[in-house]
Write a protein that holds these residues in place. Sequence first.
Motif, PDB file in Angstrom:
ATOM      1  N   ARG A 321       8.704  28.421  77.911  1.00 57.54           N
ATOM      2  CA  ARG A 321       8.844  28.130  79.555  1.00 57.54           C
ATOM      3  C   ARG A 321       9.370  26.791  79.328  1.00 57.54           C
ATOM      4  NH1 ARG A 321       6.966  32.326  82.883  1.00 57.54           N
ATOM      5  NH2 ARG A 321       5.897  34.113  81.721  1.00 57.54           N
ATOM      6  N   GLY A 322       8.654  25.695  79.005  1.00 53.61           N
ATOM      7  CA  GLY A 322       9.010  24.257  78.856  1.00 53.61           C
ATOM      8  C   GLY A 322      10.503  24.115  78.405  1.00 53.61           C
ATOM      9  N   ALA A 323      10.716  24.989  77.582  1.00 53.71           N
ATOM     10  CA  ALA A 323      12.037  24.638  76.729  1.00 53.71           C
ATOM     11  C   ALA A 323      12.993  25.164  77.855  1.00 53.71           C
ATOM     12  CB  ALA A 323      12.130  25.405  75.420  1.00 53.71           C
ATOM     13  N   GLN A 324      12.753  26.356  78.415  1.00 59.13           N
ATOM     14  CA  GLN A 324      13.561  26.757  79.460  1.00 59.13           C
ATOM     15  C   GLN A 324      13.837  25.958  80.700  1.00 59.13           C
ATOM     16  OE1 GLN A 324      11.893  30.642  80.565  1.00 59.13           O
ATOM     17  NE2 GLN A 324      13.624  31.837  79.852  1.00 59.13           N
ATOM     18  N   ALA A 325      12.852  25.173  81.052  1.00 61.44           N
ATOM     19  CA  ALA A 325      12.963  24.294  82.117  1.00 61.44           C
ATOM     20  C   ALA A 325      13.938  23.010  81.539  1.00 61.44           C
ATOM     21  CB  ALA A 325      11.575  23.745  82.535  1.00 61.44           C
ATOM     22  N   ALA A 326      13.684  22.799  80.197  1.00 66.38           N
ATOM     23  CA  ALA A 326      14.367  21.422  79.668  1.00 66.38           C
ATOM     24  C   ALA A 326      15.962  21.830  79.826  1.00 66.38           C
ATOM     25  CB  ALA A 326      13.946  21.100  78.434  1.00 66.38           C
ATOM     26  N   GLU A 327      16.298  23.018  79.122  1.00 65.77           N
ATOM     27  CA  GLU A 327      17.608  23.708  79.363  1.00 65.77           C
ATOM     28  C   GLU A 327      18.199  23.711  80.580  1.00 65.77           C
ATOM     29  OE1 GLU A 327      20.875  26.606  79.209  1.00 65.77           O
ATOM     30  OE2 GLU A 327      18.746  26.794  80.160  1.00 65.77           O
ATOM     31  N   ALA A 328      17.580  24.344  81.643  1.00 67.29           N
ATOM     32  CA  ALA A 328      18.026  24.264  82.963  1.00 67.29           C
ATOM     33  C   ALA A 328      18.163  22.928  83.701  1.00 67.29           C
ATOM     34  CB  ALA A 328      17.016  25.177  83.929  1.00 67.29           C
ATOM     35  N   GLY A 329      17.511  22.036  83.190  1.00 73.07           N
ATOM     36  CA  GLY A 329      17.732  20.729  83.615  1.00 73.07           C
ATOM     37  C   GLY A 329      18.895  19.963  83.267  1.00 73.07           C
ATOM     38  N   ALA A 330      19.282  20.342  81.958  1.00 68.56           N
ATOM     39  CA  ALA A 330      20.346  19.790  81.253  1.00 68.56           C
ATOM     40  C   ALA A 330      21.941  20.356  81.868  1.00 68.56           C
ATOM     41  CB  ALA A 330      20.423  20.061  79.625  1.00 68.56           C
ATOM     42  N   GLN A 331      21.652  21.659  82.046  1.00 64.12           N
ATOM     43  CA  GLN A 331      22.706  22.487  82.868  1.00 64.12           C
ATOM     44  C   GLN A 331      22.952  21.694  84.233  1.00 64.12           C
ATOM     45  OE1 GLN A 331      24.831  24.691  81.736  1.00 64.12           O
ATOM     46  NE2 GLN A 331      23.761  25.120  79.787  1.00 64.12           N
ATOM     47  N   ALA A 332      21.999  21.326  84.854  1.00 63.01           N
ATOM     48  CA  ALA A 332      22.010  21.022  85.994  1.00 63.01           C
ATOM     49  C   ALA A 332      22.833  19.618  86.085  1.00 63.01           C
ATOM     50  CB  ALA A 332      20.843  20.550  86.682  1.00 63.01           C
ATOM     51  N   GLN A 333      22.333  18.886  84.843  1.00 63.74           N
ATOM     52  CA  GLN A 333      23.020  17.513  84.842  1.00 63.74           C
ATOM     53  C   GLN A 333      24.626  17.724  84.711  1.00 63.74           C
ATOM     54  OE1 GLN A 333      21.048  15.325  81.780  1.00 63.74           O
ATOM     55  NE2 GLN A 333      19.027  15.065  82.993  1.00 63.74           N
ATOM     56  N   ALA A 334      24.813  18.555  83.747  1.00 59.92           N
ATOM     57  CA  ALA A 334      26.326  18.980  83.216  1.00 59.92           C
ATOM     58  C   ALA A 334      27.142  19.254  84.599  1.00 59.92           C
ATOM     59  CB  ALA A 334      26.489  20.129  82.328  1.00 59.92           C
ATOM     60  N   ALA A 335      26.401  20.306  85.650  1.00 58.37           N
ATOM     61  CA  ALA A 335      26.942  20.560  86.613  1.00 58.37           C
ATOM     62  C   ALA A 335      27.677  19.218  87.545  1.00 58.37           C
ATOM     63  CB  ALA A 335      26.276  21.618  87.380  1.00 58.37           C
ATOM     64  N   ALA A 336      26.392  18.481  87.840  1.00 55.40           N
ATOM     65  CA  ALA A 336      26.493  17.298  88.559  1.00 55.40           C
ATOM     66  C   ALA A 336      27.749  16.471  87.902  1.00 55.40           C
ATOM     67  CB  ALA A 336      25.468  16.555  88.462  1.00 55.40           C
ATOM     68  N   GLN A 337      27.898  16.471  86.755  1.00 57.69           N
ATOM     69  CA  GLN A 337      29.235  15.628  86.152  1.00 57.69           C
ATOM     70  C   GLN A 337      30.476  16.567  86.545  1.00 57.69           C
ATOM     71  OE1 GLN A 337      28.861  12.649  84.999  1.00 57.69           O
ATOM     72  NE2 GLN A 337      26.819  12.943  85.597  1.00 57.69           N
ATOM     73  N   ASP A 338      30.388  17.806  86.513  1.00 54.22           N
ATOM     74  CA  ASP A 338      31.580  18.611  86.633  1.00 54.22           C
ATOM     75  C   ASP A 338      32.162  18.292  88.121  1.00 54.22           C
ATOM     76  OD1 ASP A 338      31.612  19.768  84.159  1.00 54.22           O
ATOM     77  OD2 ASP A 338      30.431  21.478  84.696  1.00 54.22           O
ATOM     78  N   LEU A 339      31.066  18.270  89.081  1.00 50.21           N
ATOM     79  CA  LEU A 339      31.362  17.970  90.352  1.00 50.21           C
ATOM     80  C   LEU A 339      32.254  16.482  90.334  1.00 50.21           C
ATOM     81  CD1 LEU A 339      31.426  18.214  93.337  1.00 50.21           C
ATOM     82  CD2 LEU A 339      29.005  17.257  93.439  1.00 50.21           C
ATOM     83  N   SER A 340      31.492  15.370  89.916  1.00 48.70           N
ATOM     84  CA  SER A 340      32.318  14.356  89.780  1.00 48.70           C
ATOM     85  C   SER A 340      33.927  14.443  89.266  1.00 48.70           C
ATOM     86  CB  SER A 340      31.651  13.183  88.987  1.00 48.70           C
ATOM     87  OG  SER A 340      30.456  13.272  89.408  1.00 48.70           O
ATOM     88  N   LEU A 341      34.089  15.079  88.202  1.00 48.06           N
ATOM     89  CA  LEU A 341      35.196  15.120  87.562  1.00 48.06           C
ATOM     90  C   LEU A 341      36.308  16.220  88.583  1.00 48.06           C
ATOM     91  CD1 LEU A 341      37.133  15.000  85.037  1.00 48.06           C
ATOM     92  CD2 LEU A 341      36.135  17.264  84.200  1.00 48.06           C
ATOM     93  N   VAL A 342      35.887  17.308  89.260  1.00 42.78           N
ATOM     94  CA  VAL A 342      36.833  17.941  90.108  1.00 42.78           C
ATOM     95  C   VAL A 342      37.227  16.974  91.317  1.00 42.78           C
ATOM     96  CG1 VAL A 342      36.832  19.720  91.510  1.00 42.78           C
ATOM     97  CG2 VAL A 342      35.753  20.059  89.346  1.00 42.78           C
ATOM     98  N   THR A 343      36.143  16.213  91.900  1.00 47.07           N
ATOM     99  CA  THR A 343      36.626  15.340  92.823  1.00 47.07           C
ATOM    100  C   THR A 343      37.404  14.298  92.433  1.00 47.07           C
ATOM    101  OG1 THR A 343      34.058  15.667  93.598  1.00 47.07           O
ATOM    102  CG2 THR A 343      35.365  13.633  94.634  1.00 47.07           C
TER     103      THR A 343
END
Length: 464
Positions: A321-343
């Motif tokens: 479950r800890g590894a799942q949380a770490a993976e989800a956190g990385a996905q959130a950071q990638a999505a935030a960068q996608d938002l900057s790129l699209v903007t």
Amino acid sequence: MIHARLTAAALCGIALLLALPARAQAVPASASAQAPAAAVPAPRATDAALPDQALAMRAIQALPEVRRKAAEFDAARARADMRSIGNQEAQVTWIPQDRRVQDGTHYREWELDINKSVRWPNKYLLDTRIGQLGVEAARLGFEDSHHAGARLLLMQWSAWLRAGSDAAVSARIATLIEQERAMVARRVHAGDAAQKDLLAADAALAEARASAIEAGLAEQSARRTLAATFPTLPLPQRVPRVENPPALAGAAAQWQARIVDVSHEIGMARSTAEQREVEARRARADRVPDPVVGVRVLSDLGGREKVYGVILGLPLGFRYRGAQAAEAGAQAQAAAQDLSLVTREVHLSAAQVVTQAEALHALWRQRALAQTAATASLEKTRRAYALGEAGISEVLLAAQGASKADQAAGRAAVDALYAVERVAVDAHARWHRHAEAAHDGADHDADASPAGNAGAVKLPTLGE
């Protein structure tokens, strides 16, 4: 008696725990409020060379790309319901058994277990919010497919106008060269011109007719493409002509800000980024596993012994479950960068389309001046030839120059119209729900299923 009361109290407590998720789900989390978009620029009347607003909207809504996104929107709402309900289903276990002892005694016994995983309230709220954001992203994806359909219609319609303009110019030049050829033939017959002039006129006429045939084929191809892509859109028999393309009204900065403000791409990226962030929080919350609660009833020795129990369980596996949380956190950071790129890309695209609209209108004005000058030059050369002051080669050269100028001016007019309308489409002032509402004041139901009516797709309302 005391044991029976304790058992009854335990059963009541288990029932309350099992009912907790259902009671929580009766109060859905409120959707996040969106900042209102900037006011839609007042849509000017549709250019006569463009299709009607209502016909265009109907044709765009019939596109399979739009209907596919409508179905995905319905699927996202179903997924949101699934997240809200949860997959913590109750499990019933029935174990019948026989007991045989050495003295030959035979007993029929059974065991009944009822247990259910109970989702913690904070997890329910996070799941509900994830579902809401998924619906919002799917809705904006549906909106963006409609916007892409409007762009496609404008592009293919403009290609048809451009091909029609070329065909009309080629036909006019062929008619002009035919008139010149007839004049040369009369002069040759009268002995005022050499036979070589007639041969030059014949060659020019054949070339002009060939160009007219090619331009006609290109116009028919563009028409077939438009009709195949938008079969519900009625096309006029004659290609509309762009006489005087409009200039971009208002300040360029205002149009750019408007395009960015209503961008579906930014909205989708923003909803996806927030969804990934909430999913990361949900994964971190899942490091505390959901408990399993239930009841257990046993009947032993043929019913002479009754056993009542309470089931309390807690899944293990904290490292996973800890590894799942770490993976989800990385996905959130990638999505935030996608938002900057699209903007960044939307800002750049908005600046480009607005700048292009202004530049192409200025280009058309110069092309129109060149066309006027080339036409005047051709007329003077024709009169000079009629008076014997110029040769046929000069007339044909002037006709060729007038043809190129006429064709360039026609294309520039279509390009200028396309560029201005592209700004209007991207700003949702043309062939969009907002523009349609400005025309008829109609309200749109945000809760209606976009794919529910095969005849007319209802668009969800932006910003609700």
